[in-house]
Scaffold this active site. Structure first.
Site, mmCIF file in Angstrom:
data_model
loop_
_atom_site.group_PDB
_atom_site.id
_atom_site.type_symbol
_atom_site.label_atom_id
_atom_site.label_comp_id
_atom_site.label_asym_id
_atom_site.label_seq_id
_atom_site.Cartn_x
_atom_site.Cartn_y
_atom_site.Cartn_z
ATOM 1 C CB SER A 12 -0.771 -0.141 1.314
ATOM 2 O OG SER A 12 -1.286 1.828 1.719
ATOM 3 C CE1 TYR A 22 -4.524 -2.060 5.164
ATOM 4 C CE2 TYR A 22 -3.596 -0.420 4.373
ATOM 5 C CZ TYR A 22 -4.485 -1.144 4.488
ATOM 6 O OH TYR A 22 -3.957 -1.498 2.655
HETATM 7 C C1 BGC Z 1 -5.935 1.432 1.894
HETATM 8 C C2 BGC Z 1 -7.554 2.068 1.946
HETATM 9 C C3 BGC Z 1 -6.597 3.386 1.221
HETATM 10 C C4 BGC Z 1 -5.675 3.723 0.216
HETATM 11 C C5 BGC Z 1 -5.313 5.204 0.008
HETATM 12 C C6 BGC Z 1 -5.349 1.513 1.147
HETATM 13 O O1 BGC Z 1 -4.474 0.148 1.558
HETATM 14 O O2 BGC Z 1 -6.856 0.118 1.950
HETATM 15 O O3 BGC Z 1 -8.415 1.978 2.059
HETATM 16 O O4 BGC Z 1 -8.104 4.387 0.663
HETATM 17 O O5 BGC Z 1 -4.571 2.784 0.999
HETATM 18 O O6 BGC Z 1 -5.381 6.149 1.879
#
Ligand code: BGC
Length: 268
Positions: A153, A166
């Site tokens: 991410s 996360y």
């Molecule tokens: C998350 C999303 C978020 C995106 C940008 C992703 O890794 O799961 O919820 O919108 O990152 O912030």
């Protein structure tokens, strides 16, 4: 018609039943891979993805497993080998959010996210690597002995208030990926990540489903478009194919520029 750059290869996509995982499964299938579509709970979603791949002339099966559970991961790999004998491509995609302010975050929320997003990637990668090393390179299929794509991410580098579990899991994925890439390159195993930005999937629906929310989100995206799951599917096909054969240990951000500190376009 898509070019069959993955013809004859076997791909396992974790969390393949929805969102980015579904799009990646379909893109790999369209590129000629036989796809094992893993799901944890959404059997219906996985079956739909499998049917779509088959309707396009490809091959696919759904396989249930919670990737945070070692016994289930082992069983999933066994089912993969029962169906298709081996594995060439692992897409470590399964992931989730359990958002909370830091001070209110429960150990359960923390463990769940680390368990699926980070431990799950470790468990699946370890099983795939065992098979890549056992089998070695099959030149008719690929120059590499195997490829792993970790779904990371933008939050592997962008801190994210309200989402500490996360962000910690994705930061962990970054150095897991790079350390594996360093250790396993001599075996001709290629390991890279994709770092999606904001992509329209169920995980972040509130951030894009109303025009007002989408306008707010676009402030963080220099390219002024919220991503589609297919944007990630295309990147995954490239990273899984020999076209990216010299690419090792990197994160390919597919984010419309979200990682470019957009606030500094007019400040600083
Ligand atoms: C998350 C999303 C978020 C995106 C940008 C992703 O890794 O799961 O919820 O919108 O990152 O912030």
């Amino acid at each position: 018609m898509a070019e069959k750059v993955l013809e004859g290869q076997v791909a396992l996509v974790t969390g393949g039943s929805s969102g980015i995982g579904a799009a990646v499964s379909k893109a790999l299938g369209a590129a000629g891979a036989k796809v094992v579509v893993n799901y944890s709970r959404s059997v219906k979603g996985a079956q739909e993805v499998v049917e779509e791949i088959k309707a396009g002339g490809g091959e696919a099966i759904p396989v249930q497993a919670d990737v945070s559970q070692e016994d289930q991961v082992l069983a999933m790999f066994q089912q993969t080998y029962d169906a298709y004998e081996t594995i060439d491509i692992l897409v470590n995609n399964a992931g989730l959010q359990k958002d909370s302010s830091f001070v209110d975050m429960t150990l359960e929320q923390w463990n769940k996210v680390i368990g699926v997003n980070l431990t799950g990637q470790f468990l699946c990668a370890r099983e795939a690597v065992k098979e890549f090393i056992r089998r070695g390179v099959v030149p008719e299929r690929s120059i590499a002995a195997g490829k792993i794509i970790c779904m990371s991410s933008v939050h592997e580098i962008i801190p994210w208030a309200g989402h500490c579990n996360y962000a910690a899991s994705k930061g962990g994925v970054m150095l897991l990926m790079k350390s594996m890439a360093q250790e396993l390159a001599p075996y001709k195993i290629r390991i890279n990540s994709i770092g999606p930005g904001a992509i329209k999937t169920p995980i972040n629906r509130p951030a894009w489903e109303t025009p007002e929310a989408e306008q707010e989100l676009l402030k963080l995206i220099p390219y002024k478009r919220v991503g589609e799951p297919e944007d990630i599917g295309k990147a995954a096909v490239w990273l899984a194919s020999d076209r990216s054969d010299y690419v090792q240990g990197v994160t390919l951000f597919v984010d419309g520029g979200m990682t470019l500190y957009p606030e500094f376009a007019s400040g600083g």
